[in-house]
Write a protein that holds these residues in place. Structure first.
Motif, PDB file in Angstrom:
ATOM      1  N   MET A   1       0.844  -1.154   0.065  1.00 43.19           N
ATOM      2  CA  MET A   1       0.122   0.052  -0.035  1.00 43.19           C
ATOM      3  C   MET A   1       0.826   1.237   0.057  1.00 43.19           C
ATOM      4  O   MET A   1       1.849   1.332   0.820  1.00 43.19           O
ATOM      5  N   LYS A   2       0.512   2.334  -0.581  1.00 48.33           N
ATOM      6  CA  LYS A   2       1.323   3.565  -0.840  1.00 48.33           C
ATOM      7  C   LYS A   2       1.041   4.309   0.349  1.00 48.33           C
ATOM      8  O   LYS A   2      -0.054   4.329   0.914  1.00 48.33           O
ATOM      9  N   GLY A   3       1.977   4.990   0.911  1.00 48.86           N
ATOM     10  CA  GLY A   3       1.648   5.995   1.917  1.00 48.86           C
ATOM     11  C   GLY A   3       0.728   7.143   1.552  1.00 48.86           C
ATOM     12  O   GLY A   3       0.882   7.671   0.144  1.00 48.86           O
ATOM     13  N   GLY A   4      -0.015   7.624   2.164  1.00 46.20           N
ATOM     14  CA  GLY A   4      -1.112   8.679   2.045  1.00 46.20           C
ATOM     15  C   GLY A   4      -2.352   8.296   1.206  1.00 46.20           C
ATOM     16  O   GLY A   4      -3.025   9.156   0.965  1.00 46.20           O
ATOM     17  N   THR A   5      -2.346   6.950   0.990  1.00 45.99           N
ATOM     18  CA  THR A   5      -3.827   6.546   0.153  1.00 45.99           C
ATOM     19  C   THR A   5      -4.629   5.976   1.138  1.00 45.99           C
ATOM     20  O   THR A   5      -4.504   5.723   2.184  1.00 45.99           O
ATOM     21  N   TRP A  11      -4.091  -5.527  -5.743  1.00 40.70           N
ATOM     22  CA  TRP A  11      -4.967  -6.566  -6.432  1.00 40.70           C
ATOM     23  C   TRP A  11      -5.102  -7.574  -5.700  1.00 40.70           C
ATOM     24  O   TRP A  11      -3.993  -8.406  -5.348  1.00 40.70           O
ATOM     25  N   ASP A  12      -6.311  -8.091  -4.927  1.00 39.31           N
ATOM     26  CA  ASP A  12      -6.596  -9.113  -4.184  1.00 39.31           C
ATOM     27  C   ASP A  12      -7.098 -10.255  -4.964  1.00 39.31           C
ATOM     28  O   ASP A  12      -8.611 -10.134  -4.930  1.00 39.31           O
ATOM     29  N   PRO A  13      -6.713 -11.206  -5.466  1.00 38.18           N
ATOM     30  CA  PRO A  13      -7.629 -12.257  -6.135  1.00 38.18           C
ATOM     31  C   PRO A  13      -8.514 -12.764  -5.323  1.00 38.18           C
ATOM     32  O   PRO A  13      -9.626 -13.361  -5.629  1.00 38.18           O
ATOM     33  N   THR A  14      -8.059 -13.277  -4.256  1.00 43.09           N
ATOM     34  CA  THR A  14      -8.858 -14.056  -3.169  1.00 43.09           C
ATOM     35  C   THR A  14     -10.062 -13.222  -2.950  1.00 43.09           C
ATOM     36  O   THR A  14     -11.322 -13.561  -2.788  1.00 43.09           O
ATOM     37  N   LEU A  15      -9.884 -11.960  -2.510  1.00 44.56           N
ATOM     38  CA  LEU A  15     -11.112 -11.083  -2.267  1.00 44.56           C
ATOM     39  C   LEU A  15     -12.014 -10.804  -3.445  1.00 44.56           C
ATOM     40  O   LEU A  15     -13.234 -11.093  -3.192  1.00 44.56           O
ATOM     41  N   LEU A  16     -11.442 -10.941  -4.707  1.00 47.84           N
ATOM     42  CA  LEU A  16     -12.121 -10.498  -5.771  1.00 47.84           C
ATOM     43  C   LEU A  16     -13.134 -11.783  -6.134  1.00 47.84           C
ATOM     44  O   LEU A  16     -14.217 -11.576  -6.336  1.00 47.84           O
ATOM     45  N   THR A  17     -12.356 -13.001  -6.085  1.00 50.46           N
ATOM     46  CA  THR A  17     -13.171 -14.111  -6.445  1.00 50.46           C
ATOM     47  C   THR A  17     -14.229 -14.382  -5.474  1.00 50.46           C
ATOM     48  O   THR A  17     -15.341 -14.735  -5.722  1.00 50.46           O
TER      49      THR A  17
END
Length: 160
Positions: A1-5, A11-17
């Protein structure tokens, strides 16, 4: 994760699926219930044909009209599912199109032919639109809520 976002953008394929599977299950479950109620009201026998047989989408009799109403009502329920499961307005179009693409593939396999019925296509375009816009509206309402900042939080920030 970028700082400040604000959110994790990895991209998390498990979450997406799991979200896709959850959406399919929730939407088909509620569609099945609504079509079951429509069939009881019209006196028809309940069958999977009413969910996947594109020839069942018609306005010629009460049963066909009630099945159409079930699909439209289910699009509003699917908006709620998008809000509960996906929770991101910018992903509602993706998940709405994914659901309807998978529905097209299932109908194609179930009928052993590509859906050529104009009323089936019109109904799916309408329900995809309702699902997407309703889900985006609900998700935007959640995303636009104010983040409560108390006086103590302001003092801690200024001490740093």
């Amino acid at each position: 994760m970028k700082g400040g976002t604000f959110r994790n953008t990895q991209w998390d394929p498990t979450l997406l699926t799991s979200q896709i599977v959850s959406m399919q299950c929730c939407v088909y479950f509620t569609l099945g219930l609504l079509v079951f109620i429509a069939n009881k009201l019209s006196g028809d026998n309940y069958a999977l044909d009413h969910l996947f047989e594109y020839h069942e989408i018609h306005i010629y009799d009460l049963g066909g009209r009630l099945v159409i109403c079930a699909f439209v009502l289910n699009a509003f329920v699917a908006s709620l599912a998008l809000w509960c499961i996906v929770r991101r307005a910018k992903l509602c179009l993706d998940f709405s199109c994914t659901f309807h693409l998978l529905h097209l593939i299932i109908c194609w396999w179930y009928n052993r032919s590509f859906p050529a019925n104009a009323s089936w296509w019109l109904l799916n375009v309408i329900t995809a639109t309702i699902m997407c816009i309703g889900g985006e509206f609900l998700c935007l309402q959640s995303e636009m809520k104010e983040i409560p900042v108390g006086y103590a939080a302001l003092n801690q920030k200024s001490d740093v």
